[in-house]
Design an enzyme around this catalytic site. Structure first.
Site, short mmCIF file in Angstrom:
data_model
loop_
_atom_site.label_atom_id
_atom_site.label_comp_id
_atom_site.label_asym_id
_atom_site.label_seq_id
_atom_site.Cartn_x
_atom_site.Cartn_y
_atom_site.Cartn_z
N LYS A 22 -6.74 15.16 39.52
CA LYS A 22 -7.13 14.08 40.51
C LYS A 22 -6.37 12.81 40.11
CE LYS A 22 -11.05 11.63 40.00
NZ LYS A 22 -10.73 10.14 39.95
N ASN A 23 -6.62 12.13 38.82
CA ASN A 23 -6.22 10.92 38.39
C ASN A 23 -4.71 10.78 38.47
OD1 ASN A 23 -8.67 9.93 38.39
ND2 ASN A 23 -8.85 9.96 36.29
N CYS A 120 -17.86 -1.21 40.48
CA CYS A 120 -18.48 0.30 40.71
C CYS A 120 -19.49 0.55 39.70
CB CYS A 120 -17.43 1.14 40.89
SG CYS A 120 -16.67 1.63 39.29
N ARG A 125 -14.55 -3.94 36.71
CA ARG A 125 -13.27 -3.39 37.09
C ARG A 125 -12.43 -4.21 37.89
NH1 ARG A 125 -13.51 2.80 38.61
NH2 ARG A 125 -11.65 2.80 37.73
N ASP A 323 -13.49 9.05 29.92
CA ASP A 323 -13.72 10.07 31.13
C ASP A 323 -14.46 11.20 30.55
OD1 ASP A 323 -12.68 8.19 32.84
OD2 ASP A 323 -10.95 9.36 33.38
N ARG A 415 -16.29 14.17 43.86
CA ARG A 415 -15.17 13.30 43.75
C ARG A 415 -14.02 13.90 43.09
NH1 ARG A 415 -16.12 7.68 42.54
NH2 ARG A 415 -13.83 7.76 42.64
N1 EPU Z 1 -8.79 -3.86 33.42
C1 EPU Z 1 -8.66 -5.40 33.63
N2 EPU Z 1 -7.86 -5.80 34.43
C2 EPU Z 1 -7.15 -5.15 35.37
C3 EPU Z 1 -7.29 -3.56 35.08
C4 EPU Z 1 -8.24 -3.23 34.22
O1 EPU Z 1 -9.19 -6.07 32.81
O2 EPU Z 1 -6.40 -5.48 36.18
C5 EPU Z 1 -9.90 -3.54 32.49
C6 EPU Z 1 -10.76 -2.70 32.95
O3 EPU Z 1 -12.03 -3.17 33.43
C7 EPU Z 1 -11.08 -1.53 31.75
C8 EPU Z 1 -9.75 -1.22 31.19
O4 EPU Z 1 -9.00 -2.56 31.60
O5 EPU Z 1 -11.92 -2.32 30.93
C9 EPU Z 1 -9.20 -0.07 31.67
O6 EPU Z 1 -9.10 -0.12 33.15
P1 EPU Z 1 -7.96 0.84 33.68
O7 EPU Z 1 -7.45 -0.15 34.81
O8 EPU Z 1 -7.02 1.41 32.82
O9 EPU Z 1 -8.60 1.78 34.86
P2 EPU Z 1 -8.15 2.17 36.09
O10 EPU Z 1 -6.63 2.48 36.09
O11 EPU Z 1 -8.80 1.62 37.24
C10 EPU Z 1 -7.99 4.95 35.48
C11 EPU Z 1 -8.81 6.40 36.10
C12 EPU Z 1 -10.59 6.03 35.31
C13 EPU Z 1 -10.63 6.02 33.75
C14 EPU Z 1 -9.55 4.80 33.41
C15 EPU Z 1 -9.37 4.57 31.92
C16 EPU Z 1 -7.84 6.81 37.96
C17 EPU Z 1 -7.97 7.00 39.40
N3 EPU Z 1 -8.79 6.23 37.38
O12 EPU Z 1 -8.77 3.93 36.07
O13 EPU Z 1 -10.93 7.49 35.85
O14 EPU Z 1 -11.61 6.04 33.61
O15 EPU Z 1 -8.35 4.86 34.13
O16 EPU Z 1 -8.68 5.70 31.23
O17 EPU Z 1 -6.84 7.08 37.37
C18 EPU Z 1 -12.52 8.82 36.45
O18 EPU Z 1 -11.78 9.86 36.75
O19 EPU Z 1 -13.92 8.95 36.36
C19 EPU Z 1 -12.33 7.61 36.21
C20 EPU Z 1 -13.08 6.45 36.35
#
Ligand code: EPU
Length: 446
Positions: A22-23, A120, A125, A323, A415
């Site tokens: 999915k991701n 969320c 986030r 995850d 999801r």
């Molecule tokens: N962060 C910031 N600023 C930003 C972006 C992120 O401070 O602009 C922080 C976040 O708050 C968090 C950390 O950086 O503390 C990492 O967040 P990241 O941006 O890497 O998360 P994401 O890209 O939004 C993806 C996955 C998540 C998974 C995370 C971490 C997808 C669709 N989602 O989210 O998956 O937990 O990377 O590996 O790829 C799940 O599948 O259940 C899920 C939540």
């Protein structure tokens, strides 16, 4: 609303095939916005998040045709109306990964309006790093009525301008932020260097696909990605990588029930930290068969003796994935000692702790750390799913608990896990989906 009804204590046996990720699939789908030609993705899981992304792309002028295939579904994406560049709140609020459309829209159409995703269940986030990265590429970003409005610099024919970008934040890098900036930079003028890029395998999958569309990218999978912008990208045909989190979840299901289970299409090469942690817990993951693609292996999960306690700290890849934290916590509830779990990506991601406690788990949480004291048994109970992976953790616990567990709000599980109940029932688990209201009625008449 549906519930899962799970009778614990059954041994599992047989084979589960792991789906496409999915991701990985979500930013791959968003990349359809980068080309005028068809983008064909196979092994796309059939999940509500994927359906939401299809709906969003539809509103952004991308037609998607899905066909069932041997593995999952194959979706052909084709841009038919490039004038629609507004990702509305009504869709974005259902799925945070909608933010993945921002980079591609801006890079290809010169402007984009994407609703700012809110927090969320697993934390605040923010998307500040995404926005900083796009600003470094010359975009002007403003916030208007809860929407991010991004416009490419003037005098470039609507193109972004390549630049060095540091993408590190307080919790390391950002996965979807890296996907956004890397995708946007493929069509920028000149060279972009992303320093402190996310190294997750889903980023490598995206880079490989973009390269097959004509992008010039090196270094994906390392903290420094270099992108030389090109004038246009073509279409391609790409098979989505296998889902390392789904695979890890079924490994936990096998381990907690003391079963020998076979998994097919397992991305073992992307799962070294989880497999290593299993090893310390006395759980073996052994590759089998002659397949030699380390991202699509078959393997058998087995356990020798009691589950041993371990220390886990979630980290960006190649560290232990956040995850899988909830699923491993469920497993450690039945270990023979004290385990320490520290969450370094989403420090608030512990909603499953209270629910596991309802099943008899002994967990003491302090801030971003939880100490799990293994107990002899868990007891079935009604519990509440709160987010995708927390819910998966509850399923794992329920598979080993004495008696019946009823998991409410399983739309969270839907999801990210396609037909989880069918897959687990297919290997011998007692798990069924029921309508919450009907189930409550029949439970009352028992
Ligand atoms: N962060 C910031 N600023 C930003 C972006 C992120 O401070 O602009 C922080 C976040 O708050 C968090 C950390 O950086 O503390 C990492 O967040 P990241 O941006 O890497 O998360 P994401 O890209 O939004 C993806 C996955 C998540 C998974 C995370 C971490 C997808 C669709 N989602 O989210 O998956 O937990 O990377 O590996 O790829 C799940 O599948 O259940 C899920 C939540």
């Amino acid at each position: 609303m549906d519930v899962f009804v799970i009778e614990g204590g059954r041994r599992l046996a047989g084979t589960i095939r792991v789906n496409g990720s999915k991701n990985a699939a979500l930013p791959l789908m968003a990349a359809a916005l980068l080309t005028d030609e068809p983008l064909i993705l196979s092994d796309v899981p059939n999940l509500s998040d994927i359906r939401n992304m299809t709906r969003l792309l539809g509103e952004l002028g991308v037609q998607s045709d899905s066909q069932k295939s041997e593995h999952g579904q194959t979706i052909t994406h084709q841009v038919t109306d490039p004038t629609q560049s507004h990702a509305r709140y009504e869709i974005v609020r259902t799925m945070r990964a909608s933010i993945s459309t921002l980079g591609p829209l801006l890079a290809k159409r010169g402007s984009a309006r994407v609703s700012l995703p809110g927090g969320c269940a697993i934390g605040q986030r923010p998307v500040d790093l995404h926005l900083r990265g796009l600003e470094a590429l010359g975009a002007t970003i403003t916030l208007d009525g809860g929407d991010i409005e991004a416009v490419a610099p003037t005098g470039t024919g609507g193109r972004l301008i390549g630049a060095p970008i540091f993408l590190g934040g307080p919790f390391g890098s950002t996965v979807l932020g890296t996907a956004n900036i890397m995708s946007a930079a493929t069509l920028a003028l000149g060279t972009t260097i992303i320093e402190s890029a996310a190294c997750e395998p889903e980023i490598v999958d995206l880079a490989n696909m973009l390269i097959s569309m004509g992008a010039k990218i090196t270094g994906a999978g390392s903290p420094r990605i270099i992108i030389e912008g090109v004038e246009e990208l073509g279409g391609t045909n790409h098979r989505v990588m296998a889902d390392r989190i789904e695979a890890g979840t079924y490994m936990c299901a096998a381990a907690i029930t003391g079963s020998d289970l076979t998994l097919e299409n397992c991305p073992l090469d992307a799962m070294m930290s989880a497999v290593d942690t299993f090893g310390h817990m006395g759980i073996h993951v052994d590759p089998i068969g002659s397949g030699n693609d380390p991202m699509r292996r078959s393997c058998v999960i087995s356990k020798s003796g009691p589950i041993k306690p371990v220390q886990i700290t979630t980290q960006p890849h190649p560290g232990f994935p956040t995850d899988l934290q909830a699923q491993f916590m469920a497993l450690l509830c039945l270990s023979n000692g004290n385990s320490v779990i520290t969450e370094k990506i989403f420090p608030e991601r512990f909603l499953h702790v209270a629910e596991l406690s309802r099943m008899g788990a002994q967990i003491h949480r302090q801030g971003a750390t939880a100490v799990v004291t293994g107990v002899k048994e868990l007891t079935g109970a009604p519990v509440m799913a709160s987010d995708l992976r927390a819910s998966a953790g509850l399923v794992i616990a329920a598979l080993a608990a004495n008696g019946t567990t009823i998991i409410n709000r399983v739309y969270h599980i839907d999801r990210g896990y396609e037909h989880l109940e069918d897959k687990l029932a297919g290997v011998g688990a007692s798990i069924r989906r029921a309508n919450a209201e009907k189930f409550a009625d029949s439970a009352m008449t028992l």
